[in-house]
Write a protein that holds these residues in place. Structure first.
Motif, PDB file in Angstrom:
ATOM      1  N   SER A   1       0.815  -1.219   0.000  1.00 44.50           N
ATOM      2  CA  SER A   1       0.000   0.000   0.000  1.00 44.50           C
ATOM      3  C   SER A   1       0.844   1.262   0.000  1.00 44.50           C
ATOM      4  O   SER A   1       0.317   2.367  -0.163  1.00 44.50           O
ATOM      5  N   GLU A   2       2.164   1.136   0.175  1.00 47.26           N
ATOM      6  CA  GLU A   2       3.046   2.303   0.237  1.00 47.26           C
ATOM      7  C   GLU A   2       3.865   2.495  -1.045  1.00 47.26           C
ATOM      8  O   GLU A   2       4.386   3.582  -1.290  1.00 47.26           O
ATOM      9  N   LEU A   3       3.991   1.434  -1.847  1.00 48.34           N
ATOM     10  CA  LEU A   3       4.840   1.487  -3.030  1.00 48.34           C
ATOM     11  C   LEU A   3       4.040   1.177  -4.281  1.00 48.34           C
ATOM     12  O   LEU A   3       3.238   0.229  -4.302  1.00 48.34           O
ATOM     13  N   ARG A   4       4.263   1.958  -5.312  1.00 49.62           N
ATOM     14  CA  ARG A   4       3.677   1.649  -6.613  1.00 49.62           C
ATOM     15  C   ARG A   4       4.500   0.560  -7.284  1.00 49.62           C
ATOM     16  O   ARG A   4       5.674   0.396  -7.046  1.00 49.62           O
ATOM     17  N   GLY A   5       3.843  -0.160  -8.197  1.00 41.02           N
ATOM     18  CA  GLY A   5       4.558  -1.176  -8.949  1.00 41.02           C
ATOM     19  C   GLY A   5       4.404  -2.564  -8.360  1.00 41.02           C
ATOM     20  O   GLY A   5       3.854  -2.761  -7.270  1.00 41.02           O
ATOM     21  N   TYR A   6       4.890  -3.527  -9.108  1.00 36.39           N
ATOM     22  CA  TYR A   6       4.730  -4.934  -8.742  1.00 36.39           C
ATOM     23  C   TYR A   6       5.767  -5.366  -7.708  1.00 36.39           C
ATOM     24  O   TYR A   6       6.961  -5.101  -7.862  1.00 36.39           O
TER      25      TYR A   6
ATOM     26  N   PRO B   1      -0.387  -2.070 -15.099  1.00 37.48           N
ATOM     27  CA  PRO B   1       0.641  -3.057 -15.470  1.00 37.48           C
ATOM     28  C   PRO B   1       1.129  -3.874 -14.278  1.00 37.48           C
ATOM     29  O   PRO B   1       1.462  -5.059 -14.428  1.00 37.48           O
ATOM     30  N   ALA B   2       1.183  -3.256 -13.099  1.00 36.38           N
ATOM     31  CA  ALA B   2       1.613  -3.995 -11.908  1.00 36.38           C
ATOM     32  C   ALA B   2       0.628  -5.118 -11.580  1.00 36.38           C
ATOM     33  O   ALA B   2       1.030  -6.210 -11.159  1.00 36.38           O
ATOM     34  N   GLU B   3      -0.661  -4.867 -11.784  1.00 36.23           N
ATOM     35  CA  GLU B   3      -1.662  -5.899 -11.512  1.00 36.23           C
ATOM     36  C   GLU B   3      -1.562  -7.031 -12.529  1.00 36.23           C
ATOM     37  O   GLU B   3      -1.732  -8.205 -12.183  1.00 36.23           O
ATOM     38  N   ILE B   4      -1.304  -6.691 -13.775  1.00 36.01           N
ATOM     39  CA  ILE B   4      -1.091  -7.725 -14.786  1.00 36.01           C
ATOM     40  C   ILE B   4       0.111  -8.584 -14.406  1.00 36.01           C
ATOM     41  O   ILE B   4       0.089  -9.817 -14.532  1.00 36.01           O
ATOM     42  N   ALA B   5       1.171  -7.931 -13.904  1.00 39.16           N
ATOM     43  CA  ALA B   5       2.366  -8.665 -13.484  1.00 39.16           C
ATOM     44  C   ALA B   5       2.061  -9.594 -12.318  1.00 39.16           C
ATOM     45  O   ALA B   5       2.621 -10.691 -12.221  1.00 39.16           O
ATOM     46  N   MET B   6       1.177  -9.171 -11.413  1.00 42.66           N
ATOM     47  CA  MET B   6       0.792 -10.029 -10.284  1.00 42.66           C
ATOM     48  C   MET B   6       0.209 -11.341 -10.782  1.00 42.66           C
ATOM     49  O   MET B   6       0.573 -12.426 -10.308  1.00 42.66           O
ATOM     50  N   MET B   7      -0.725 -11.251 -11.726  1.00 47.87           N
ATOM     51  CA  MET B   7      -1.353 -12.467 -12.244  1.00 47.87           C
ATOM     52  C   MET B   7      -0.358 -13.324 -13.001  1.00 47.87           C
ATOM     53  O   MET B   7      -0.350 -14.551 -12.883  1.00 47.87           O
TER      54      MET B   7
END
Length: 797
Positions: free
Chosen positions: A399-404, A541-547
């Motif tokens: 919750s503190e950092l943007r990105g994957y 893009p970070a959410e796509i990377a999560m999946m």
């Protein structure tokens, strides 16, 4: 006193005043940071099958203190597939910062693969796509044979991202440059390589330390060019950072339990000015140090008591408080409460009772309210490394950092070759201050415009019948009918013919009627209803990377699920079948009670039921004519609520669709006396059908819209069987993956007791407990046990 003696005193005084002014300015700026929220969902596990239920507990917290948010609001939860399509949406109410819920995975169109659970509130949605909660899960379907194989990915290309400490490389000084290595699909890979200069000379070797991340230590030279060679991978993509010939940058040289030691480096002493170092935590200034002039190197130490648990932003400022170089540092002051979990045994047999006692520690007051969520699941329902995300890792990292961030919970685990502190340092270097959420919040001048909602907002426009004019003097009625109750609301249209019903609250689906009348109370109008579906934030893009990077579902779990389903099918052969064909009703439906309806009388004088030809009548008034002995009249009610606006020319009940009416109750004489003088001429109470029974007619009515709308999703209790001497030998298989789920466990005087029964599956099981105290203390607990067919007292254990 001589003037020469006064000068040092004056200079010191001026310096102290300037220092105080600068510190006050920074404090004011930090206090002006607009607040937002942190939202976290604890799910029962991470690997699911079609037909399962995702159980979750939602925590809505203050972003700085982590205390539960007391303002009730909407919680939007959705499921997105790997193609960035939203495949399922639900609406839940958050009360006092907490909300239990579930998502059923029984949509026949649901494909298997990796998905994303996303959740947000209206405020988080107003801040942008990066602020919502996201968690990857995997959903599989059981096939006739288990043919799943784990494939090794062929790496054809390597990409390297480089992150100089402090934001840039400074020539002729010592530098640290972190890196991350990924393959062509964006997955992290471990590498070894060399740093080569222009002449082709090998300057040093480097290797990744954790999850494709590592650090290169070197002194870059002015006008020199450097290349990277990676062992085993000839095709490498990277952009080497620019080397600055002059500047001031910040580096961390030491970090331990006593504090952080920083070094300010400068390679151009002739341009020295005065500098300061500020430390901030979640937008709040925690430390300010006046450095003064800086030659080639200056050391600054900040004690741990001036820093807070979590990410701390260190920044070098010039005399005008302009940031010159920044660095993120993670501090772990052990503020989280480690829950003690004790079991009545460590080994159990199938269908045996497990008793758990949860005990808080000294960080939690015995009088403090603590909300916990508990899951007990098959160990294979998570990746082999354990949970990839928990409440601690989310609140302090995600919750503190943007990105994957791959496997954020793993950053708090010490390993034989790399410590938690080393992992967190790599994460701070590779994500950098530019990805720090609080930096972007500080740039906002005010909180984004939004409206706290609890329920649906239904709005639209009211026009005349021919839609040539907006009616600014009309009225709109909203009627909501569910299987449990009904209610009505009224509102006038505004100067532009618009109407709005805010915070309309009901559970499950309801029949909604919107009816507009003009200033003469006539329904010669056209009423519209705007799209009331919540707007889903864009998938990042970070959410796509999560999946994409979620671990493969273990073959052992797939195999066990297949075998369990075969065994269950013997007892329930139609378990996954769909009933098709004729259905014969062999009994009359019992008459429904008046539950949820307002009724202040015992029995009506007459009851008029709707017969088959009732729908042929234009309205209920025409239908009642000739059916009520002595006629009817007086006041009119709908489900016990009196209707106003009736005059000699218009009765609004004539606009109620006939197919919505279940019956009419007529009150005369003594029965109507309860309404006082208004009931002198009797009363007509129109009883509407329940929302679950009424299917809107395709026929259009003047000034009326009928819609079927989904409201809040109801929470159903998790079923956990209890075995006694009467049912413990039942032949019906018990093949649960989740043995126990409870989203609402509270500590009573620092303790809580939990009990449940094991199932027939032979496996290792994990207990995960997460939560938050009313003062914002993060609570975590973990334990495990084994279920074996043999008696637990045998020598095999």
């Amino acid at each position: 006193m001589k003037l020469i003696n006064l000068l040092p005193i004056l200079l010191i005084t001026l310096s102290l005043n300037l220092f105080a002014q600068n510190e006050n300015t920074l404090k004011q700026e930090s206090e002006s940071v607009p607040p937002f929220q942190k939202l976290y969902l604890h799910t029962d596990h991470e690997f699911y099958f079609y037909g399962d239920t995702i159980w979750f507990a939602a925590y809505l917290l203050h972003p700085q203190t982590h205390q539960p948010v007391k303002t009730d609001c909407n919680l939007y939860v959705e499921l997105a597939d790997s193609s960035a399509n939203i495949v399922h949406q639900e609406l839940f109410p958050i009360h006092q910062g907490f909300c239990p819920g579930q998502l059923s995975l029984n949509d026949p169109n649901l494909k298997e693969g990796n998905f994303l659970i996303r959740a947000y509130t209206d405020l988080l949605g107003a801040y942008g796509d990066d602020m919502n909660f996201s968690k990857p899960i995997s959903i599989a379907r059981v096939k006739n044979k288990v043919l799943y194989e784990q494939h090794q990915n062929r790496i054809t290309k390597v990409s390297i991202d480089l992150f100089p400490e402090g934001g840039f490389l400074l020539a002729d000084t010592y530098n640290q440059m972190a890196f991350t290595a990924t393959d062509g699909a964006g997955r992290r890979i471990d590498i070894r390589g060399k740093l080569i200069n222009r002449a082709g000379e090998e300057l040093l070797k480097f290797a990744s330390l954790y999850d494709g991340m590592g650090i290169i230590h070197f002194v870059p030279e002015q006008k020199e060019t450097y290349t990277l060679e990676i062992d085993g991978y000839p095709n490498v993509e990277y952009n080497f950072p620019e080397i600055m010939n002059s500047g001031v940058k910040l580096m961390v040289t030491r970090q331990n339990k006593n504090g952080v030691e920083l070094v300010i480096n400068s390679n151009n002493p002739e341009e020295n000015g005065t500098y300061s170092v500020a430390a901030m935590h979640r937008g709040i200034l925690t430390s300010y140090t006046d450095v003064g002039s800086c030659e080639t190197e200056k050391t600054v130490s900040i004690k741990n008591e001036l820093l807070k648990t979590g990410i701390n932003r260190m920044v070098v400022l010039d005399k005008n408080l302009v940031p010159l170089s920044e660095r993120l540092v993670f501090i772990d002051n052990s503020d989280c409460a480690a829950l003690d979990i004790s079991l009545n045994n460590s080994h159990f047999v199938p269908r045996e009772e497990v008793e758990i006692e949860v005990i808080g520690n000294k960080k939690i007051s015995l009088k403090e309210q603590v909300n916990l969520s508990v899951t007990v699941v098959d160990k294979n329902s998570f990746p082999t490394t354990g949970v990839t995300q928990n409440i601690k890792s989310y609140l302090l990292l995600d919750s503190e950092l943007r990105g994957y961030i791959a496997n954020p919970a793993g950053y708090f685990i010490d390993e034989p070759t790399v410590s938690s502190a080393q992992k967190l340092n790599l994460l701070m270097l590779t994500h950098g201050w530019s990805n720090y959420i609080w930096n972007s919040l500080a740039e906002k001048e005010k909180t984004p415009d939004f409206e706290t909602r609890l329920g649906l907002t239904l709005s639209g426009t009211l026009k005349n019948y021919y839609q040539t004019k907006r009616l600014n003097d009309g009225n709109v009625m909203l009627s909501v009918s569910t299987s449990e109750n009904e209610f009505m609301q009224f509102t006038p249209s505004d100067s532009l013919g618009r109407y709005t019903f805010k915070n309309v609250q009901f559970y499950d689906s309801a029949t909604v009627i919107v009816q507009g009348t003009n200033r003469k109370n006539k329904t010669n109008t056209t009423v519209s209803l705007n799209n009331f579906q919540f707007a889903s934030p864009g998938i990042t893009p970070a959410e796509i990377a999560m999946m994409r990077n979620l671990s493969d579902m273990p073959v052992s779990l797939l195999q066990k699920k297949y075998e369990n389903d075969l065994e269950l099918k013997e007892f329930f052969p139609d378990r996954y079948a769909h009933l098709i064909g004729e259905i014969n009703v062999i009994a009359d439906k019992p008459k429904e009670e008046n539950k949820g309806r307002i009724q202040i009388y015992s029995e009506p004088t007459y009851t008029i039921e709707m017969v088959d030809n009732a729908y042929a009548y234009p309205d209920i008034i025409e239908y009642l004519k000739g059916r009520v002995p002595g006629g009817f009249g007086g006041i009119y009610l709908i489900d016990g609520i009196e209707i106003t606006g009736i005059d000699s020319m218009f009765n609004p009940v004539t606009s109620i669709p006939m197919e919505m009416i279940e019956r009419v109750e007529i009150l005369k004489r003594a029965q109507a006396a309860i309404f006082g003088m208004q009931g002198a001429h009797g009363a007509v109470n129109i009883i509407l059908k329940r929302g679950g029974e009424y299917a809107p007619s395709p026929n259009t009515l003047k000034g009326t819209l009928v819609r079927r709308i989904q409201g809040f999703s109801s929470y159903r209790e998790f079923y956990s069987p209890k075995y006694t001497s009467e049912n413990i030998h039942s032949e019906i298989p018990d093949k649960r993956t989740t043995l126990y789920w409870n989203p609402s466990v509270s500590l009573n005087h620092g303790k809580a007791s939990i009990s449940f029964f094991t199932c027939d599956n032979i496996s290792d099981y994990k207990i995960y407990i997460e939560g938050i105290s009313e003062n914002g203390t993060i609570c975590l607990g973990e334990a495990e046990f084994t279920v074996n067919e043999k008696d637990r007292n045998s020598n095999d254990f």
